[in-house]
Scaffold this motif. Structure first.
Motif, mmCIF file in Angstrom:
data_model
loop_
_atom_site.group_PDB
_atom_site.id
_atom_site.type_symbol
_atom_site.label_atom_id
_atom_site.label_comp_id
_atom_site.label_asym_id
_atom_site.label_seq_id
_atom_site.Cartn_x
_atom_site.Cartn_y
_atom_site.Cartn_z
ATOM 1 N N ILE A 128 0.836 -1.208 0.000
ATOM 2 C CA ILE A 128 0.000 0.000 0.000
ATOM 3 C C ILE A 128 0.866 1.250 0.000
ATOM 4 C CG2 ILE A 128 -1.619 1.346 1.394
ATOM 5 C CD1 ILE A 128 -2.843 -1.331 2.301
ATOM 6 N N ALA A 129 1.912 1.246 0.844
ATOM 7 C CA ALA A 129 2.801 2.406 0.917
ATOM 8 C C ALA A 129 3.497 2.654 -0.421
ATOM 9 C CB ALA A 129 3.828 2.206 2.025
ATOM 10 N N LEU A 134 3.236 6.638 -0.284
ATOM 11 C CA LEU A 134 2.859 7.297 0.969
ATOM 12 C C LEU A 134 4.100 7.757 1.717
ATOM 13 C CD1 LEU A 134 0.069 4.852 2.231
ATOM 14 C CD2 LEU A 134 -0.186 6.955 0.901
ATOM 15 N N GLN A 135 4.510 8.967 1.475
ATOM 16 C CA GLN A 135 5.689 9.517 2.136
ATOM 17 C C GLN A 135 5.400 10.827 2.863
ATOM 18 O OE1 GLN A 135 8.373 8.956 -1.506
ATOM 19 N NE2 GLN A 135 9.726 8.285 0.158
ATOM 20 N N TYR A 228 6.731 7.193 5.889
ATOM 21 C CA TYR A 228 7.367 6.053 5.225
ATOM 22 C C TYR A 228 8.554 6.531 4.388
ATOM 23 C CZ TYR A 228 3.333 3.136 6.381
ATOM 24 O OH TYR A 228 2.359 2.440 7.049
ATOM 25 N N HIS A 229 9.644 5.786 4.486
ATOM 26 C CA HIS A 229 10.738 5.947 3.538
ATOM 27 C C HIS A 229 10.652 4.772 2.570
ATOM 28 C CE1 HIS A 229 14.706 6.617 1.829
ATOM 29 N NE2 HIS A 229 14.910 5.317 1.956
ATOM 30 N N ILE A 230 10.612 5.081 1.282
ATOM 31 C CA ILE A 230 10.492 4.047 0.253
ATOM 32 C C ILE A 230 11.768 4.038 -0.578
ATOM 33 C CG2 ILE A 230 9.191 3.248 -1.753
ATOM 34 C CD1 ILE A 230 6.738 4.680 -0.556
ATOM 35 N N GLY A 231 12.405 2.876 -0.669
ATOM 36 C CA GLY A 231 13.612 2.761 -1.475
ATOM 37 C C GLY A 231 14.852 2.509 -0.633
ATOM 38 N N SER A 274 12.696 -1.592 -3.424
ATOM 39 C CA SER A 274 11.388 -2.038 -2.925
ATOM 40 C C SER A 274 11.255 -1.896 -1.407
ATOM 41 C CB SER A 274 11.150 -3.504 -3.309
ATOM 42 O OG SER A 274 11.150 -3.669 -4.714
ATOM 43 N N PHE A 275 12.304 -1.457 -0.750
ATOM 44 C CA PHE A 275 12.287 -1.371 0.715
ATOM 45 C C PHE A 275 11.266 -0.335 1.180
ATOM 46 C CE2 PHE A 275 16.880 -2.955 1.661
ATOM 47 C CZ PHE A 275 16.546 -4.184 1.117
ATOM 48 N N VAL A 276 10.622 -0.656 2.307
ATOM 49 C CA VAL A 276 9.686 0.272 2.948
ATOM 50 C C VAL A 276 10.010 0.298 4.437
ATOM 51 C CG1 VAL A 276 7.281 0.833 3.465
ATOM 52 C CG2 VAL A 276 7.870 -0.198 1.257
ATOM 53 N N VAL A 277 10.285 1.474 4.957
ATOM 54 C CA VAL A 277 10.599 1.652 6.378
ATOM 55 C C VAL A 277 9.699 2.752 6.923
ATOM 56 C CG1 VAL A 277 12.376 2.172 8.091
ATOM 57 C CG2 VAL A 277 12.996 1.016 5.950
#
Length: 288
Positions: A128-129, A134-135, A228-231, A274-277
């Motif tokens: 979803i993020a 969603l950042q 969210y941090h994406i990447g 693809s990382f999501v934190v």
């Protein structure tokens, strides 16, 4: 069906094929029962090795099926062949032991179910993020949760920090099962923004009651800035800078700690894009 002529004749005898058909089991199963000493044929023809069973012996098969349904292993049911009382004489010890075994198995399944449910939730949250990018920065309230943790030196290597062999070995030594995402906790929001944190707490949610001397930390019961941090996580400090700027603009005071919930990480994929934190900073509103 084979008939005997003896006066002590227990009645008609049935071939292994007939027994298999009547009792809805395979011939292979009946031979395996025999191999275990669980169900022996009443007559074996010397000439051709054909096996025959009386009705009384055949009636043991539903009993075996029932005890198997209750969770008894075939090896545990040998007693059924050795006494007319089946498990009756020893039922106190045998059934209590089996209940204990099944309770442990129930606990194992419940723990596995919880861990898999958490993992599925992480995958869905990450998708979803990512799909919605969603950042943006939000304020969230989190209920209190207790985590087990280990403090380590943080050497800027996220793969080592997240997979973390020493942490996994420590959990195994403490017989502590965990579930949910790896959480990295840093002391000092400003330090993390400038990427200078040297200490990190590796945290995860324990499955069930925590036993032994493993340390725990309770997080929550308060508001957090969330984003969210994406990447690639090597760029995560940029998101922290945005969060601190947002906090200043919206009159929030950040506490001296930050947490990173690694939702999609090296446990799931080696594709860093693809990382999501989820980044979490405890914060409170202050008067402007």
């Amino acid at each position: 069906m084979k008939k005997t002529q003896e006066s002590s004749n227990p009645g008609p005898m049935y071939s292994i094929g007939e027994v298999a058909k009547i009792c809805n089991v395979s011939r292979k199963t009946l031979r395996y029962y025999e191999q275990l000493g669980l169900l022996k044929p009443d007559y074996v023809c010397f000439e051709n090795g054909y096996r025959y069973y009386t009705e009384q012996t055949m009636n043991s098969i539903p009993v075996i099926k029932y005890y198997k349904q209750m969770g008894f292993k075939l090896q545990e049911m040998k007693l059924a062949q050795n006494t007319d009382n089946y498990f009756y004489q020893e039922q106190e010890n045998i059934f209590l032991t089996k209940l204990d075994e099944l309770k442990q198995e129930e606990r194992r399944i419940r723990n596995s179910y919880g861990a898999i449910a958490e993992w599925l939730g992480m995958i869905r949250e990450g998708n979803i993020a990512t799909s919605n990018q969603l950042q943006e920065i939000n304020v969230k309230y989190f209920d209190e949760e207790t985590y087990v943790y280990m403090e380590q030196e943080f050497k800027r290597n996220y793969m080592d920090a997240v997979i973390n062999i020493p942490w996994v070995n420590y959990l195994e030594s403490q017989k502590c099962e965990i579930m949910g995402p790896v959480i990295l906790g840093f002391e000092g929001c400003e330090d993390e923004e400038e990427y200078r944190s040297s200490k990190v707490k590796i945290m995860q949610k324990p499955v069930g009651q925590v036993e032994g001397n493993i340390p725990t930390k309770t997080i929550g019961g308060q508001f957090f800035l969330s984003s969210y941090h994406i990447g690639d996580v090597s760029m995560i400090n940029k998101q922290y800078s945005k969060m601190r700027a947002w906090a200043k603009e919206h009159h929030y005071q950040c506490k001296d700690e930050v947490y990173e919930r690694h939702i999609v990480d090296y446990w799931s994929t080696m594709n860093v894009d693809s990382f999501v934190v989820e980044l979490l900073i405890p914060a409170k509103k202050v008067k402007s």
